[in-house]
Design a protein around this motif. Structure first.
Motif, PDB file in Angstrom:
ATOM      1  N   UNK A  21       0.770  -1.315  -0.055  1.00  0.00           N
ATOM      2  CA  UNK A  21       0.009  -0.076  -0.088  1.00  0.00           C
ATOM      3  C   UNK A  21       0.868   1.123  -0.051  1.00  0.00           C
ATOM      4  N   UNK A  22       0.772   2.068  -1.044  1.00  0.00           N
ATOM      5  CA  UNK A  22       1.491   3.194  -1.136  1.00  0.00           C
ATOM      6  C   UNK A  22       0.664   4.455  -0.806  1.00  0.00           C
ATOM      7  N   UNK A  23       1.388   5.321   0.393  1.00  0.00           N
ATOM      8  CA  UNK A  23       0.464   6.449   0.796  1.00  0.00           C
ATOM      9  C   UNK A  23       1.421   7.630   0.262  1.00  0.00           C
ATOM     10  N   UNK A  24       0.421   8.661  -0.164  1.00  0.00           N
ATOM     11  CA  UNK A  24       0.882   9.845  -0.718  1.00  0.00           C
ATOM     12  C   UNK A  24      -0.182  10.967  -0.434  1.00  0.00           C
ATOM     13  N   UNK A  49      -2.951  -3.859  11.953  1.00  0.00           N
ATOM     14  CA  UNK A  49      -2.615  -2.569  11.968  1.00  0.00           C
ATOM     15  C   UNK A  49      -1.365  -2.305  12.533  1.00  0.00           C
ATOM     16  N   UNK A  50      -0.841  -0.960  12.377  1.00  0.00           N
ATOM     17  CA  UNK A  50       0.621  -0.776  12.703  1.00  0.00           C
ATOM     18  C   UNK A  50       0.637   0.697  12.984  1.00  0.00           C
ATOM     19  N   UNK A  51       1.094   1.137  14.100  1.00  0.00           N
ATOM     20  CA  UNK A  51       1.449   2.508  14.519  1.00  0.00           C
ATOM     21  C   UNK A  51       2.588   2.814  13.731  1.00  0.00           C
ATOM     22  N   UNK A  52       2.633   3.948  12.744  1.00  0.00           N
ATOM     23  CA  UNK A  52       3.735   4.466  12.091  1.00  0.00           C
ATOM     24  C   UNK A  52       5.075   4.736  12.768  1.00  0.00           C
ATOM     25  N   UNK A  53       4.679   5.217  13.848  1.00  0.00           N
ATOM     26  CA  UNK A  53       5.860   5.509  14.793  1.00  0.00           C
ATOM     27  C   UNK A  53       6.020   4.608  15.732  1.00  0.00           C
ATOM     28  N   UNK A  54       6.971   3.949  15.849  1.00  0.00           N
ATOM     29  CA  UNK A  54       7.097   2.918  17.046  1.00  0.00           C
ATOM     30  C   UNK A  54       7.052   1.453  16.726  1.00  0.00           C
ATOM     31  N   UNK A  55       6.088   1.470  15.729  1.00  0.00           N
ATOM     32  CA  UNK A  55       5.865  -0.063  15.021  1.00  0.00           C
ATOM     33  C   UNK A  55       4.930  -0.893  15.720  1.00  0.00           C
ATOM     34  N   UNK A  56       4.281  -0.634  16.707  1.00  0.00           N
ATOM     35  CA  UNK A  56       3.253  -1.414  17.294  1.00  0.00           C
ATOM     36  C   UNK A  56       2.509  -2.140  16.476  1.00  0.00           C
ATOM     37  N   UNK A  57       2.106  -3.428  16.565  1.00  0.00           N
ATOM     38  CA  UNK A  57       1.400  -4.073  15.594  1.00  0.00           C
ATOM     39  C   UNK A  57       0.030  -4.842  16.319  1.00  0.00           C
ATOM     40  N   UNK A  69       2.416  -7.482   9.135  1.00  0.00           N
ATOM     41  CA  UNK A  69       2.140  -6.208   8.734  1.00  0.00           C
ATOM     42  C   UNK A  69       3.479  -5.415   8.960  1.00  0.00           C
ATOM     43  N   UNK A  70       4.208  -4.560   7.810  1.00  0.00           N
ATOM     44  CA  UNK A  70       5.361  -3.819   8.038  1.00  0.00           C
ATOM     45  C   UNK A  70       5.421  -2.742   7.287  1.00  0.00           C
ATOM     46  N   UNK A  71       6.401  -1.744   7.453  1.00  0.00           N
ATOM     47  CA  UNK A  71       6.282  -0.416   6.769  1.00  0.00           C
ATOM     48  C   UNK A  71       7.653  -0.316   6.368  1.00  0.00           C
ATOM     49  N   UNK A  76       7.183   5.469   2.426  1.00  0.00           N
ATOM     50  CA  UNK A  76       6.029   5.617   2.600  1.00  0.00           C
ATOM     51  C   UNK A  76       4.862   4.319   2.025  1.00  0.00           C
ATOM     52  N   UNK A  77       5.550   3.171   2.377  1.00  0.00           N
ATOM     53  CA  UNK A  77       4.642   1.992   2.113  1.00  0.00           C
ATOM     54  C   UNK A  77       4.365   1.118   3.192  1.00  0.00           C
ATOM     55  N   UNK A  78       3.081   0.571   3.269  1.00  0.00           N
ATOM     56  CA  UNK A  78       2.904  -0.561   4.377  1.00  0.00           C
ATOM     57  C   UNK A  78       2.765  -1.948   3.657  1.00  0.00           C
ATOM     58  N   UNK A  79       2.977  -2.924   4.192  1.00  0.00           N
ATOM     59  CA  UNK A  79       2.984  -4.192   3.443  1.00  0.00           C
ATOM     60  C   UNK A  79       2.026  -5.265   4.538  1.00  0.00           C
TER      61      UNK A  79
END
Length: 125
Positions: A21-24, A49-57, A69-71, A76-79
């Protein structure tokens, strides 16, 4: 905000797929991203789900241990890495983004104001 999901397809049971998923567009100082899915005739449900900062899933029980889930912050991609797929995983998968919300709200569809167009995942038995 634009979200572009890709990577869906047809796979046999037991196989794997990776969704992207590309975020723009407008970005938020801090935000959360998620994957939901909607099977035919069913409501859209939370997957991961994932926190963008910190990376909590956070994962739905139905995918825990099989999906990851990863980023990639730089892109600016999430997988969503999906392993050990079963026919029950067949659905349209949507990525979504929201300014940071409470952890308890990450599973709720109503928490997310921005959605991608969805990508079809079909798992054959």
């Amino acid at each position: 905000v634009q979200l572009q999901a890709s990577g869906g397809g047809l796979v046999q049971a037991g196989g794997s797929l990776r969704l992207s998923c590309a975020y723009s567009g407008r970005t938020f100082r801090d935000y959360d991203m998620a994957w939901f899915r909607q099977a035919p005739g069913k409501e859209r449900e939370f997957a991961a789900a994932m926190r963008w900062s910190g990376g909590t899933t956070l994962y739905a029980d139905s995918v825990k241990g099989r999906f990851g889930i990863s980023r990639d912050k730089a892109k600016n991609m999430v997988y969503l890495q999906m392993n050990s797929l079963t026919p029950d995983d067949t659905a349209v998968y949507y990525c979504a983004v929201t300014p940071r919300v409470a952890l308890s709200a990450l599973r709720a569809r109503s928490s997310y104001a921005h959605w991608g167009q969805g990508t079809q995942v079909t798992v054959s038995s």
